[in-house]
Design a protein around this motif. Structure first.
Motif, short mmCIF file in Angstrom:
data_model
loop_
_atom_site.label_atom_id
_atom_site.label_comp_id
_atom_site.label_asym_id
_atom_site.label_seq_id
_atom_site.Cartn_x
_atom_site.Cartn_y
_atom_site.Cartn_z
N MET A 48 -5.34 3.74 -6.17
CA MET A 48 -4.96 2.43 -5.62
C MET A 48 -6.02 1.89 -4.67
O MET A 48 -6.33 0.70 -4.69
CB MET A 48 -3.62 2.54 -4.89
N LEU A 49 -6.56 2.75 -3.85
CA LEU A 49 -7.57 2.32 -2.89
C LEU A 49 -8.83 1.80 -3.59
O LEU A 49 -9.30 0.70 -3.31
CB LEU A 49 -7.93 3.46 -1.94
N VAL A 50 -9.34 2.57 -4.53
CA VAL A 50 -10.57 2.19 -5.23
C VAL A 50 -10.36 0.93 -6.06
O VAL A 50 -11.16 0.00 -6.00
CB VAL A 50 -11.06 3.36 -6.11
N THR A 51 -9.27 0.88 -6.82
CA THR A 51 -9.05 -0.29 -7.67
C THR A 51 -8.69 -1.52 -6.85
O THR A 51 -9.04 -2.64 -7.22
CB THR A 51 -7.96 -0.01 -8.73
N GLY A 52 -8.00 -1.33 -5.74
CA GLY A 52 -7.66 -2.46 -4.88
C GLY A 52 -8.90 -3.10 -4.28
O GLY A 52 -9.03 -4.33 -4.26
N ILE A 69 -5.04 -11.70 4.66
CA ILE A 69 -4.01 -11.10 5.52
C ILE A 69 -3.15 -10.15 4.70
O ILE A 69 -2.88 -9.02 5.11
CB ILE A 69 -3.17 -12.19 6.21
N LYS A 70 -2.72 -10.60 3.54
CA LYS A 70 -1.90 -9.76 2.65
C LYS A 70 -2.68 -8.51 2.24
O LYS A 70 -2.16 -7.40 2.30
CB LYS A 70 -1.51 -10.56 1.41
N VAL A 71 -3.93 -8.70 1.85
CA VAL A 71 -4.76 -7.56 1.42
C VAL A 71 -4.97 -6.60 2.59
O VAL A 71 -4.92 -5.38 2.42
CB VAL A 71 -6.11 -8.06 0.85
N GLY A 72 -5.17 -7.14 3.78
CA GLY A 72 -5.36 -6.28 4.95
C GLY A 72 -4.13 -5.45 5.28
O GLY A 72 -4.24 -4.27 5.62
N ILE A 73 -2.96 -6.07 5.18
CA ILE A 73 -1.72 -5.33 5.45
C ILE A 73 -1.51 -4.26 4.39
O ILE A 73 -1.16 -3.12 4.70
CB ILE A 73 -0.53 -6.30 5.54
N LYS A 74 -1.73 -4.62 3.12
CA LYS A 74 -1.58 -3.63 2.04
C LYS A 74 -2.57 -2.48 2.23
O LYS A 74 -2.23 -1.32 2.02
CB LYS A 74 -1.79 -4.28 0.68
N LEU A 75 -3.79 -2.80 2.65
CA LEU A 75 -4.79 -1.76 2.89
C LEU A 75 -4.38 -0.86 4.04
O LEU A 75 -4.50 0.37 3.94
CB LEU A 75 -6.15 -2.40 3.16
N ALA A 76 -3.86 -1.44 5.12
CA ALA A 76 -3.43 -0.63 6.26
C ALA A 76 -2.30 0.31 5.87
O ALA A 76 -2.31 1.50 6.24
CB ALA A 76 -3.00 -1.55 7.41
N VAL A 77 -1.33 -0.19 5.12
CA VAL A 77 -0.22 0.65 4.67
C VAL A 77 -0.74 1.77 3.77
O VAL A 77 -0.35 2.94 3.91
CB VAL A 77 0.86 -0.19 3.95
N LEU A 78 -1.64 1.44 2.86
CA LEU A 78 -2.18 2.44 1.95
C LEU A 78 -3.01 3.49 2.69
O LEU A 78 -2.95 4.68 2.35
CB LEU A 78 -3.03 1.78 0.86
N LEU A 82 -2.31 7.37 2.49
CA LEU A 82 -3.39 8.27 2.05
C LEU A 82 -3.70 9.31 3.11
O LEU A 82 -3.90 10.49 2.78
CB LEU A 82 -4.63 7.45 1.71
N ALA A 83 -3.72 8.92 4.37
CA ALA A 83 -4.00 9.88 5.45
C ALA A 83 -2.93 10.96 5.52
O ALA A 83 -3.25 12.15 5.62
CB ALA A 83 -4.10 9.14 6.78
N LEU A 105 6.97 3.60 2.64
CA LEU A 105 5.76 2.80 2.73
C LEU A 105 5.24 2.42 1.34
O LEU A 105 4.71 1.32 1.14
CB LEU A 105 4.68 3.53 3.52
N THR A 106 5.40 3.32 0.39
CA THR A 106 4.98 3.02 -0.98
C THR A 106 5.80 1.87 -1.55
O THR A 106 5.26 0.93 -2.14
CB THR A 106 5.11 4.27 -1.87
N VAL A 107 7.10 1.95 -1.37
CA VAL A 107 7.97 0.88 -1.85
C VAL A 107 7.68 -0.42 -1.10
O VAL A 107 7.64 -1.51 -1.69
CB VAL A 107 9.46 1.29 -1.73
N ALA A 108 7.43 -0.33 0.20
CA ALA A 108 7.09 -1.52 0.98
C ALA A 108 5.80 -2.16 0.46
O ALA A 108 5.70 -3.39 0.36
CB ALA A 108 6.93 -1.16 2.46
N ASN A 109 4.84 -1.35 0.10
CA ASN A 109 3.58 -1.86 -0.45
C ASN A 109 3.82 -2.59 -1.77
O ASN A 109 3.19 -3.61 -2.04
CB ASN A 109 2.59 -0.71 -0.62
N ILE A 110 4.71 -2.07 -2.57
CA ILE A 110 5.04 -2.73 -3.84
C ILE A 110 5.68 -4.09 -3.57
O ILE A 110 5.33 -5.09 -4.20
CB ILE A 110 5.97 -1.84 -4.70
N PHE A 111 6.62 -4.13 -2.61
CA PHE A 111 7.28 -5.39 -2.30
C PHE A 111 6.31 -6.40 -1.67
O PHE A 111 6.39 -7.59 -1.95
CB PHE A 111 8.49 -5.17 -1.39
#
Length: 117
Positions: A48-52, A69-78, A82-83, A105-111
């Motif tokens: 997900m990280l690489v393809t995103g 903003i959306k991409v940044g939030i999704k990246l922060a959650v991911l 990942l950590a 968090l995974t489900v939140a990222n999907i939503f």
């Protein structure tokens, strides 16, 4: 360019399926306290990280608008997902709250991806 973007979208979906699938297969184990972060979850999050990142670059190169903003939030959650999965991947069992947080968090990222327009 559209074909390449669609290929990366498909790979991104495969990554989220791997991460969520790895979580869902451990749900029964979570109730007994024996759940653990498996390789499918780690590889799904990395995919997900690489393809995103590639999708953001390809969309910007194609002069499409990207909601930073959306991409940044999704990246922060991911990154949080990942950590946690990376650090706890070798533990015999994962604490229930931490394992549940990764699933949530995974489900939140999907939503965020699907409902935020």
């Amino acid at each position: 360019m559209d074909v390449l973007i669609n290929v990366f979208v498909a790979l991104h979906i495969i990554g989220i399926a791997s991460l969520l699938g790895g979580f869902l297969t451990q749900m029964k184990s979570m109730s007994t306290g024996t759940a653990r972060f498996n390789k499918a979850m780690l590889h799904g999050a990395l995919t997900m990280l690489v393809t995103g990142v590639a999708l953001v670059g390809l969309n910007q190169a194609d002069d499409q608008t990207v909601n930073n903003i959306k991409v940044g939030i999704k990246l922060a959650v991911l990154v949080v997902i990942l950590a946690v999965v990376y650090v706890k991947r070798d533990d015999e069992t994962a604490p229930k709250p931490l394992f549940g947080a990764v699933g949530g968090l995974t489900v939140a990222n999907i939503f965020i991806a699907t409902l935020w327009t």
